[in-house]
Design a protein around this motif. Structure first.
Motif, PDB file in Angstrom:
ATOM      1  N   GLY A  70     -68.159  -9.834  -8.407  1.00 36.19           N
ATOM      2  CA  GLY A  70     -67.593 -10.274  -9.682  1.00 36.19           C
ATOM      3  C   GLY A  70     -68.002 -11.653 -10.136  1.00 36.19           C
ATOM      4  N   ILE A  71     -69.057 -12.208  -9.551  1.00 40.14           N
ATOM      5  CA  ILE A  71     -69.556 -13.517  -9.999  1.00 40.14           C
ATOM      6  C   ILE A  71     -70.421 -13.276 -11.236  1.00 40.14           C
ATOM      7  N   ARG A  72     -69.858 -13.599 -12.412  1.00 43.28           N
ATOM      8  CA  ARG A  72     -70.533 -13.263 -13.666  1.00 43.28           C
ATOM      9  C   ARG A  72     -70.893 -14.459 -14.532  1.00 43.28           C
ATOM     10  N   THR A  73     -70.204 -15.594 -14.284  1.00 44.55           N
ATOM     11  CA  THR A  73     -70.393 -16.751 -15.155  1.00 44.55           C
ATOM     12  C   THR A  73     -70.458 -18.024 -14.319  1.00 44.55           C
ATOM     13  N   VAL A  74     -70.891 -19.107 -14.964  1.00 53.27           N
ATOM     14  CA  VAL A  74     -70.883 -20.418 -14.309  1.00 53.27           C
ATOM     15  C   VAL A  74     -69.461 -20.784 -13.916  1.00 53.27           C
ATOM     16  N   GLU A  75     -68.499 -20.408 -14.749  1.00 51.34           N
ATOM     17  CA  GLU A  75     -67.094 -20.695 -14.446  1.00 51.34           C
ATOM     18  C   GLU A  75     -66.635 -19.960 -13.188  1.00 51.34           C
ATOM     19  N   ASP A  76     -67.124 -18.736 -12.985  1.00 50.05           N
ATOM     20  CA  ASP A  76     -66.793 -17.994 -11.768  1.00 50.05           C
ATOM     21  C   ASP A  76     -67.323 -18.728 -10.534  1.00 50.05           C
ATOM     22  N   ILE A  77     -68.507 -19.301 -10.652  1.00 49.07           N
ATOM     23  CA  ILE A  77     -69.093 -20.032  -9.531  1.00 49.07           C
ATOM     24  C   ILE A  77     -68.263 -21.276  -9.229  1.00 49.07           C
ATOM     25  N   VAL A  78     -67.880 -21.998 -10.276  1.00 50.61           N
ATOM     26  CA  VAL A  78     -67.039 -23.187 -10.095  1.00 50.61           C
ATOM     27  C   VAL A  78     -65.752 -22.810  -9.369  1.00 50.61           C
ATOM     28  N   ALA A  79     -65.120 -21.724  -9.789  1.00 48.38           N
ATOM     29  CA  ALA A  79     -63.862 -21.290  -9.175  1.00 48.38           C
ATOM     30  C   ALA A  79     -64.061 -20.933  -7.704  1.00 48.38           C
ATOM     31  N   ALA A  80     -65.164 -20.261  -7.393  1.00 50.08           N
ATOM     32  CA  ALA A  80     -65.440 -19.876  -6.004  1.00 50.08           C
ATOM     33  C   ALA A  80     -65.667 -21.109  -5.136  1.00 50.08           C
ATOM     34  N   LEU A  81     -66.434 -22.058  -5.631  1.00 46.28           N
ATOM     35  CA  LEU A  81     -66.714 -23.272  -4.867  1.00 46.28           C
ATOM     36  C   LEU A  81     -65.447 -24.098  -4.670  1.00 46.28           C
ATOM     37  N   ARG A  82     -64.634 -24.190  -5.694  1.00 45.57           N
ATOM     38  CA  ARG A  82     -63.378 -24.945  -5.583  1.00 45.57           C
ATOM     39  C   ARG A  82     -62.398 -24.272  -4.628  1.00 45.57           C
ATOM     40  N   SER A  83     -62.557 -22.968  -4.436  1.00 45.67           N
ATOM     41  CA  SER A  83     -61.674 -22.234  -3.524  1.00 45.67           C
ATOM     42  C   SER A  83     -62.149 -22.292  -2.081  1.00 45.67           C
ATOM     43  N   GLY A  84     -63.328 -22.888  -1.856  1.00 47.44           N
ATOM     44  CA  GLY A  84     -63.797 -23.061  -0.491  1.00 47.44           C
ATOM     45  C   GLY A  84     -65.131 -22.444  -0.154  1.00 47.44           C
ATOM     46  N   ALA A  85     -65.748 -21.743  -1.088  1.00 50.21           N
ATOM     47  CA  ALA A  85     -67.062 -21.157  -0.823  1.00 50.21           C
ATOM     48  C   ALA A  85     -68.129 -22.243  -0.770  1.00 50.21           C
ATOM     49  N   ASP A  86     -69.132 -22.026   0.058  1.00 49.29           N
ATOM     50  CA  ASP A  86     -70.295 -22.909   0.109  1.00 49.29           C
ATOM     51  C   ASP A  86     -71.424 -22.369  -0.759  1.00 49.29           C
ATOM     52  N   LYS A  87     -71.449 -21.040  -0.899  1.00 50.08           N
ATOM     53  CA  LYS A  87     -72.485 -20.374  -1.682  1.00 50.08           C
ATOM     54  C   LYS A  87     -71.851 -19.187  -2.392  1.00 50.08           C
ATOM     55  N   VAL A  88     -72.544 -18.684  -3.426  1.00 47.85           N
ATOM     56  CA  VAL A  88     -72.113 -17.458  -4.095  1.00 47.85           C
ATOM     57  C   VAL A  88     -73.250 -16.449  -4.055  1.00 47.85           C
ATOM     58  N   ALA A  89     -72.892 -15.176  -3.902  1.00 45.90           N
ATOM     59  CA  ALA A  89     -73.869 -14.089  -3.914  1.00 45.90           C
ATOM     60  C   ALA A  89     -73.733 -13.336  -5.230  1.00 45.90           C
ATOM     61  N   ILE A  90     -74.855 -13.131  -5.894  1.00 46.01           N
ATOM     62  CA  ILE A  90     -74.854 -12.515  -7.224  1.00 46.01           C
ATOM     63  C   ILE A  90     -75.766 -11.299  -7.223  1.00 46.01           C
ATOM     64  N   ASN A  91     -75.251 -10.176  -7.739  1.00 40.35           N
ATOM     65  CA  ASN A  91     -76.061  -8.968  -7.843  1.00 40.35           C
ATOM     66  C   ASN A  91     -76.006  -8.412  -9.270  1.00 40.35           C
ATOM     67  N   THR A  92     -74.891  -7.754  -9.598  1.00 40.18           N
ATOM     68  CA  THR A  92     -74.787  -7.029 -10.867  1.00 40.18           C
ATOM     69  C   THR A  92     -75.072  -7.910 -12.082  1.00 40.18           C
ATOM     70  N   ALA A  93     -74.434  -9.070 -12.153  1.00 41.46           N
ATOM     71  CA  ALA A  93     -74.604  -9.937 -13.316  1.00 41.46           C
ATOM     72  C   ALA A  93     -76.042 -10.414 -13.464  1.00 41.46           C
ATOM     73  N   ALA A  94     -76.730 -10.599 -12.331  1.00 45.29           N
ATOM     74  CA  ALA A  94     -78.118 -11.056 -12.381  1.00 45.29           C
ATOM     75  C   ALA A  94     -79.038  -9.962 -12.918  1.00 45.29           C
TER      76      ALA A  94
END
Length: 201
Positions: free
Chosen positions: A31-55
């Motif tokens: 469900g990583i679809r936007t820059v805002e989604d990435i910000v939310a994931a990183l702020r929640s403790g993620a070091d990286k995000v994996a993107i498939n469908t949106a890409a």
């Protein structure tokens, strides 16, 4: 696993709890679809995000993400389905939807767009515990210069050794092997070390 399908993501609270207890790098996907989604994931403790469908729906998103957060933060997740010898199709929505996109062409484009790592899952081998699609991983590894993580098919230590020997992949992802205690991580590391592989004990 259904975040992209339903257009929502409920993993962040789980991620926050995990980050409070664990001190190893974490990559979050789904469900990583936007820059805002990435910000939310990183702020929640993620070091990286994996993107498939949106890409695959909008490849420019990879460029935007890499420019905003650095390529080390952006992992391309690839769900590869073998269509004929030497050819795999990239699927979306947790392997449910066809795209017609060739995996080897796609990983090369994604690297050019700035991603820093590739997680390749063999849809054919995932969950079978019969070993990895070594040809797939080797072909991806030979086509890019960024680190490649192999996923899908681990059933025993020998499968992992065969994969590493043949493909030169950078890392191996295991799920049911650990989830169902078929081969605990310490035992796997001991097995790999005894076979001459450099592992952190």
């Amino acid at each position: 696993v259904v975040a992209s399908l339903y257009g929502r993501n409920s993993i962040l609270s789980v991620l926050e709890e995990a980050a409070a207890e664990l001190f190893v790098p974490m990559t979050v996907g789904g469900g990583i679809r936007t820059v805002e989604d990435i910000v939310a994931a990183l702020r929640s403790g993620a070091d990286k995000v994996a993107i498939n469908t949106a890409a695959l729906q909008r490849p420019e998103f990879l460029t935007e993400a890499a420019e905003a957060f650095g390529r080390q933060c952006i992992v391309l997740s690839v769900e590869a389905k073998r269509r004929q010898p030497g050819r795999w199709e990239a699927l979306t929505d947790n392997g449910r939807e066809q795209t017609g996109v060739d995996v080897i062409d796609w990983v090369a484009e994604a690297e050019a767009r700035g991603i820093g790592e590739i997680l390749v899952t063999s849809v054919d081998m995932e969950g079978t515990e019969k070993g990895f699609d070594i040809e797939l991983i080797k072909t991806v590894r030979d086509g890019v210069s960024v680190p490649v993580i192999a996923c899908g098919g681990a059933g025993e230590g020998a499968h992992i050794q065969a994969l590493m020997e043949a493909s030169r992949c950078d890392a191996v992802c295991c799920a049911s092997l650990f989830h169902y205690d078929r081969l605990p991580l310490p035992a796997l590391k001991t097995e790999l070390a005894a076979a001459g592989w450099e592992v952190r004990q």
